[in-house]
Design a protein around this motif. Structure first.
Motif, short mmCIF file in Angstrom:
data_model
loop_
_atom_site.label_atom_id
_atom_site.label_comp_id
_atom_site.label_asym_id
_atom_site.label_seq_id
_atom_site.Cartn_x
_atom_site.Cartn_y
_atom_site.Cartn_z
N UNK B 81 0.97 -1.33 0.08
CA UNK B 81 -0.05 0.06 0.16
C UNK B 81 0.99 1.39 0.12
N UNK B 82 2.33 1.07 0.47
CA UNK B 82 2.91 2.31 0.69
C UNK B 82 4.30 2.45 -0.48
N UNK B 83 3.93 1.57 -1.54
CA UNK B 83 5.04 1.47 -2.60
C UNK B 83 4.57 2.02 -3.90
N UNK B 149 1.68 10.11 -12.06
CA UNK B 149 0.59 10.26 -11.18
C UNK B 149 0.07 9.00 -10.87
N UNK B 150 -0.15 7.88 -11.53
CA UNK B 150 -0.39 6.61 -11.36
C UNK B 150 0.26 6.04 -10.12
N UNK B 151 1.53 6.24 -10.14
CA UNK B 151 2.41 5.76 -9.05
C UNK B 151 2.32 6.26 -7.57
N UNK B 152 1.79 7.72 -7.73
CA UNK B 152 1.77 8.58 -6.64
C UNK B 152 0.45 8.75 -6.05
N UNK B 153 -0.57 8.16 -6.98
CA UNK B 153 -2.28 8.37 -6.56
C UNK B 153 -2.59 7.92 -5.08
N UNK B 154 -1.86 6.82 -4.79
CA UNK B 154 -2.15 6.26 -3.42
C UNK B 154 -1.53 6.51 -2.27
N UNK B 155 -0.77 7.47 -2.71
CA UNK B 155 0.03 8.56 -1.74
C UNK B 155 1.08 7.40 -0.99
N UNK B 156 2.11 6.72 -1.63
CA UNK B 156 3.02 6.00 -1.25
C UNK B 156 4.22 6.48 -0.70
N UNK B 157 4.92 5.93 0.37
CA UNK B 157 5.95 6.49 0.94
C UNK B 157 7.27 6.20 0.44
#
Lengths: 229, 235
Positions: B81-83, B149-157
């Motif tokens: 979830x965080x990647x 944008x796709x990679x950052x959409x779920x707010x990964x750390x």
């Protein structure tokens, strides 16, 4: 957890249906192929009603397998083209939902093609299925589910292989032989006046095979996905 | 409050072997939040294997990776979830529009306010006016911005970038550089595999050089420059 996977499955189905609606590439090629098959089979094998009944079961199941193979061979094509499998593999829970979503999409496509193909075959071979229509439909539905369950897994296995179109039938068909034999037996028995007493055990065997195919495919899919990743 | 990713990723004696050959051999690394770590090496050095291990899509043959106190082998699902992963391939569906692509991945990640998040990311990557165009019509640079944008959409750390600037023009590279800079300021753990020396020079806080699966250098860019100077002087 279950709600998440269910939502993911619906998302995958909606995406694939939207894509197909836009391009219609699968629909056009498979319907054209199904009509071609029907014409060839009719001219090659139909001589009179008697021979029609004899050859119809084999032709019906061969037609289902051939058109189904076309649909299934493209299951993961769009994921492969842009390497979307990698993006999907990173999503938690996506392994199961990807398999289930693709399985349902394959079922929908196969059902649509069968809806176009089978009435044409019945008409051109002049076979009467009205007495035991429900059993015919049940056998076809069960056979289609088994085909889609196993086909989805094999299609994923071959997604990175350059020879996947050639290898798909080579790998898939031997695994499907028991299901196809049972399907042909059911259709044949029903056309010669048989009822549930004759075909029941065959249909039950097909259902048992389906459960085995489905559970095995679901269990193996995550390993297949990580191997092709 | 959103769950925070642990501030550090630690690799302890991590090896990945394929048969008898080691793609990675006894790697020890600590990746810190708010730091851009550049992974450099020849083809076959083990860079992609390292990214795959960090992304949890591959497992080490020996050693362990942990996210904070969380061992990866046990909590891969939670960690995913965080990647976020950005590759030189777009990882997008060409027949879908930009908006549909982001909405698809948003729903797959189970983001509740997916529509708002999609809109805000389309704005941020400068594709709001092209939101309803199919991705196959996009230029390489547009695809890469949408891919980010796709990679950052779920707010990964933890963010993994595999050659993010390959094939981009100067404007596209500038966008990637600014974005990586923003991510560093926001305290993300950023790992970039690149051959682009401009990118290294401008952004990397730390350079890790892999050679045949082994760590051959791990330090700040100025330390690498000093090393090169010393080598030249001796030569």
């Amino acid at each position: 957890m279950k709600a998440v996977i269910f939502r993911q499955i619906l998302t995958i189905i909606a995406k694939d249906l939207r894509r197909e609606w836009r391009t219609r590439e699968l629909l056009i090629t498979t319907v054209a192929f199904a009509v071609l098959l029907m014409v060839v089979f009719t001219f090659a094998f139909y001589h009179d009603d008697e021979t029609g009944i004899l050859v119809f079961p084999g032709i019906l199941w061969v037609a289902i397998v051939f058109t189904g193979t076309l649909a299934i061979s493209r299951t993961f094509q769009h994921e492969r083209e842009q390497d979307c499998l990698r993006a999907l593999a990173l999503i938690p829970g996506s392994q199961h939902s990807l398999y289930l979503g693709k399985f349902v999409v394959n079922l929908i496509f196969m059902a649509l093609f069968e809806l176009a193909l089978i009435p044409l075959l019945i008409f051109t071979f002049s076979v009467d299925v009205s007495d035991v229509l429900a059993l015919h439909l049940l056998a076809i539905a069960v056979g289609t589910i088994g085909f889609a369950a196993l086909g989805t897994l094999v299609s994923a296995m071959l997604v990175r292989n350059e020879l996947r179109e050639v290898l798909l039938p080579i790998v898939l068909y031997p695994l499907l032989i028991p299901l196809l034999i049972a399907g042909v037996q059911v259709t044949s028995a029903l056309l010669t006046g048989g009822g549930w007493a004759e075909v029941g055990p065959w249909i039950q065997a097909m259902m048992a095979m389906n459960i085995a195919y489905f559970l095995l495919s679901l269990a193996l899919f995550r390993w297949v996905l990580s191997a092709v990743e | 409050m959103a769950e925070r990713f642990p501030p550090q990723v630690t690799l302890r004696d991590v090896s990945r072997a394929y048969g008898r050959s080691f793609a990675l051999h006894r790697i020890n690394l600590e990746l810190d939040a708010g730091c851009i770590t550049a992974i450099v090496g020849d083809n076959g050095a083990g860079k992609s294997t390292l990214l795959n291990l960090l992304a949890t899509i591959d497992q080490p043959t020996s050693g362990d990776i942990s996210y904070g106190e969380m061992p990866l082998a046990k909590f891969a699902r939670k960690a995913r979830h965080r990647i976020g992963w950005v590759s030189h391939d777009a990882l997008l569906y060409g027949e879908l529009t930009a908006r549909e692509n982001l909405a698809f991945f948003g729903r797959m990640y189970g983001i509740d306010d997916a529509q708002n998040r999609v809109f805000s990311w389309l704005e941020r990557v400068g594709l709001a006016d092209d939101a309803d165009r199919r991705v196959r019509e996009f230029s390489r640079g547009m695809k890469q911005r949408l891919s980010i944008a796709r990679a950052l959409l779920h707010n990964p750390q933890l963010l993994l970038f595999d050659e993010p600037a390959t094939g981009l023009d100067q404007q596209g590279k500038r966008f990637v550089v600014d974005l990586l800079d923003d991510l560093r300021s926001a305290g993300r753990i950023v790992v970039v595999v690149t051959h682009d020396f401009d990118l290294l020079d401008e952004l990397a806080d730390r350079i890790v050089i892999l050679r045949r699966g082994k760590l051959s250098f791990d330090g700040a860019p100025h330390q690498l420059a000093d090393l090169v100077e010393t080598y030249r002087a001796h030569a």
